[in-house]
Structure formats: C-alpha cells, structure tokens
Design a protein around this motif. Structure first.
Motif, short mmCIF file in Angstrom:
data_model
loop_
_atom_site.label_atom_id
_atom_site.label_comp_id
_atom_site.label_asym_id
_atom_site.label_seq_id
_atom_site.Cartn_x
_atom_site.Cartn_y
_atom_site.Cartn_z
N VAL A 1 -32.92 12.61 17.54
CA VAL A 1 -31.18 12.65 18.32
C VAL A 1 -31.54 14.22 18.12
N THR A 2 -31.28 14.94 19.32
CA THR A 2 -31.15 16.37 19.64
C THR A 2 -29.57 16.84 19.73
N GLN A 3 -29.59 18.06 19.41
CA GLN A 3 -28.33 18.76 20.41
C GLN A 3 -29.17 19.23 20.96
N ARG A 4 -28.04 19.17 21.73
CA ARG A 4 -27.87 19.93 23.15
C ARG A 4 -26.92 22.15 22.84
N GLU A 5 -27.76 22.37 24.00
CA GLU A 5 -27.23 24.11 24.10
C GLU A 5 -25.93 23.69 24.37
N GLN A 6 -25.76 23.06 25.49
CA GLN A 6 -24.29 22.55 26.26
C GLN A 6 -23.20 21.98 25.85
#
Length: 398
Positions: A254-259
């Motif tokens: 699970v990655t965190q998006r920049e936006q």
C-alpha cells in the motif's frame, strides 16, 4: 662427553612424560626442557570477542594426540574452553568446544605433586587429561563444566552454598546466551518516513512481515488481516492469512500518492482515500472473507501484590482473596434527646383555678411543661401568711 650424552638420552623420555609443573622446576640449563616449555603460537581472537567468561584458572592439559602436558591459563567462555599461554594474554592459543562432550570423571592416578587432582574429559574425538591444583579446584571445574553442558547444577558434588548459587547464575546466563544465539539476527522494521494521512485503523501493528504472520497464526479468532509498515519505510503493507491445507499468507503493498490518498498495488491498482478505505476495499473484494485483525490484550483476573517476609526478607507474590472483605460492625444509632413539645396557647385562668388535683409529674404527661399562674386571692393570702411567719421569727429572736 659420550657418557653425558647417554645420560641425557636416558632421562629424556621421563622429561617428556612429566607434567609441565615439574618441568619448570628443573634447571634451565637443559635444552630439551626449554623446548617443551616454549609457548604455543597464538591464534586470532581477542578476549573481548569471546562469549562471557564463567570460570578461569591454570590447568595442565594433555590432549589425545599430545605426549606431554602443558600448563595453560584456561577460560570457560560460554560452552567452550579457551586456552592462553598466561593470564595476561589476550589471544588464545587453542580452544575446545564442549558440544562434543561425552563424560567427565575423576582420574585417581597419582601425580608427583601430591596435592594436585586430575580429571578425564572425554569428548567425541578422544580423551583430554586435565590436572588442577587441588581437590577443591577439581570440584569447582567439574561443577562449572557440567552446569554449562547440562544446563543444570549437578547435585553429586561437594560444594558450598555460595558456590552452588554461582553455578545457578551460570546456568541462567548460559540459557539466555543460547536463546539469543538461536534467535535470527535481523534488522528491525524501518519506521515510516512519511506521515500517515487520516485516522489509523485499529488493525495497524508496527511489526515486520514475519511477526505479522506469527500474530495471525497464533490468534486466528481475532481476524486474518492486519496493516503494518513496509520494509522500505516509505510504504505500508497488508498481511493476510487463510486456511487451505495449512496457513496461506499473502502480502499486499500500500503506497501513499503524492496528490493524496493511498493505492493498493495489485495488477489493477485500487485507489483509496484513507487507510480505512484500504481495509474496507479488501473486505469488499473478498466478500467478507478477510476481516481486520483486532487483538484484545489480556487482563488479569485476580489482584496480586508483592510483600516481604519480615523474618528472612524474601519477597513473595500473593493473590488477593476473591471474596469481599468483611465490613466493619456498624455503630449503634444515636439516641435522640427528648425535645419539649411546643407550648400550647395559655388556657383560661378560670378553668385552671377550678382544678384542684395536682398535675402528674410523669415525663409522658403533656401537662408537665405547663406553667400554671395562681389566682390573685391565693397570692395575697400567701403573702400575708409569709409576713406573719417572719414577724414571729423576729420576735422569738429578740
């Protein structure tokens, strides 16, 4: 000249078979003795790199392939004997791993030094004969060696209570050392380098991949899916467990998006606004088969406390009684003081003057507190009678 060489040749076998303690006592002019007393070449490995030392002292050692005994400073470090040329050396010259231990028994053969005592240490690769200074030192060496090998204090030795306590501490230290050695060394999970957005789900656990699998397998009734930090420190991971002829584990990144928000990195990425949405999406995709892992920490069922014995000072853990404590006896109720009744309105004097019977002085009578006012005629007669009595008394006195 030939005679002297023959004499030395005759004495050489005796010198080689003699212990090193007797060799040092010979004159230094004999070259054969100097060669036997020469120190052994040191090996790499300093004392700082060795396991904790439990016991040390001088021993005369003769291995299965050695023809003479050597007097070496011996240290029992962990479950290994390390031998040094002297007590000040930092590099050992030889070591003996006790993992191949077979037996340890006394050697009743006599030594030139009548106070010395001998031991036979039998290993899988042969016997090693050890000589110590006296019988007390032999008992100590036997106690330490057997305690380290068997991880228990031997009961067949003649030792003082303080020495037995030392062996118990050695057993505890060696057990902890072996337990730590069996635990695989791994880097701790890296903390997240990015702050988490929104509220953190209750199934989040700051554990590694292996620890997550262990938690899910040990507590199957608490859920089968938990959220944890990723290995790289910049992402998260979801670990799941299901039963299919055994435990089947799966891990999802699970990655965190920049936006903003998060995304589940699968073949078709699943975007999610919050971490709660990540968990809800996995529950929905699996039709409720995956459930968040919620582990309730156990609570104590009884109240315990530690107290000290006044006689020997030993501290003992006690369990408080489960039945309620007896209540203190209640005090008897206070007796209320008698209060006078409220005064009634003054009665008619004509009625009171007609009453001839005295008022009873009973406490229960309501007339007890009443004050009766005499009539004017009665008061006048009493005054005249009093004057007459005073005059008679005065006359009698004159």
């Amino acid at each position: 000249m030939v005679i002297s060489l023959r004499r030395k040749a005759c004495h050489l076998p005796q010198l080689l078979s003699a212990p090193l303690s007797s060799v040092y006592a010979q004159p230094a002019s004999q070259p054969a003795i100097l060669m036997a007393a020469a120190p052994v070449k040191q090996r790499s490995g300093t004392r700082a790199q060795l396991p904790p030392c439990y016991y040390e002292g001088y021993l005369e050692k003769r291995g299965p392939k050695e023809k003479i005994s050597r007097r070496l400073w011996t240290c029992l470090c962990g479950n290994t004997l390390f031998f040094f040329n002297n007590a000040k050396d930092t590099h050992y010259v030889e070591k003996m791993d006790l993992s191949g231990f077979v037996s340890l028994k006394d050697d009743c053969s006599r030594d030139r030094n009548l106070e010395a005592a001998r031991l036979i240490l039998r290993m899988k690769d042969g016997e090693t004969k050890l000589t110590v200074a006296n019988l007390e030192a032999r008992e100590l060496w036997k106690g330490f060696l057997q305690s380290v090998v068997d991880l228990s204090v031997p009961s067949c030795l003649t030792l003082l209570p303080g020495q037995v306590q030392m062996l118990r501490e050695v057993v505890d230290r060696e057990m902890n050392r072996r337990r730590a050695a069996r635990t695989p060394t791994r880097a701790p999970p890296s903390p997240l380098s990015v702050p988490l957005l929104g509220e953190i789900p209750s199934c989040f656990r700051p554990v590694s991949r292996t620890e997550a699998e262990v938690l899910l397998e040990r507590h199957p009734d608490c859920g089968n899916m938990l959220l944890r930090p990723g290995r790289d420190g910049s992402s998260l991971a979801v670990t799941t467990r299901q039963d299919l002829n055994g435990s089947v584990f799966r891990h999802y990144r699970v990655t965190q998006r920049e936006q903003g928000g998060y995304v589940i990195d699968v073949e078709n990425p699943i975007p999610c606004a919050t971490l709660h949405d990540v968990i809800d999406a996995l529950v929905e995709k699996t039709a409720g088969t995956l459930q968040p892992f919620l582990l309730e920490e156990p609570y104590e069922e009884n109240i315990t406390f530690v107290s000290s014995n006044e006689e020997n000072g030993e501290r003992i853990l006690h369990c408080a009684p489960s039945s309620p404590l007896p209540k203190a006896p209640a005090l008897p109720p206070k007796q209320e003081r008698w209060k006078p009744l409220p005064r009634s309105p003054a009665p008619d004097r004509r009625i009171l003057s007609a009453v001839t019977s005295p008022v009873p002085s009973s406490p229960s009578s309501p007339m007890r507190r009443l004050v009766l006012s005499p009539s004017p005629l009665l008061a006048q007669s009493l005054t005249e009678e009093l004057k007459m009595k005073l005059e008679k008394r005065r006359t009698s006195q004159e």
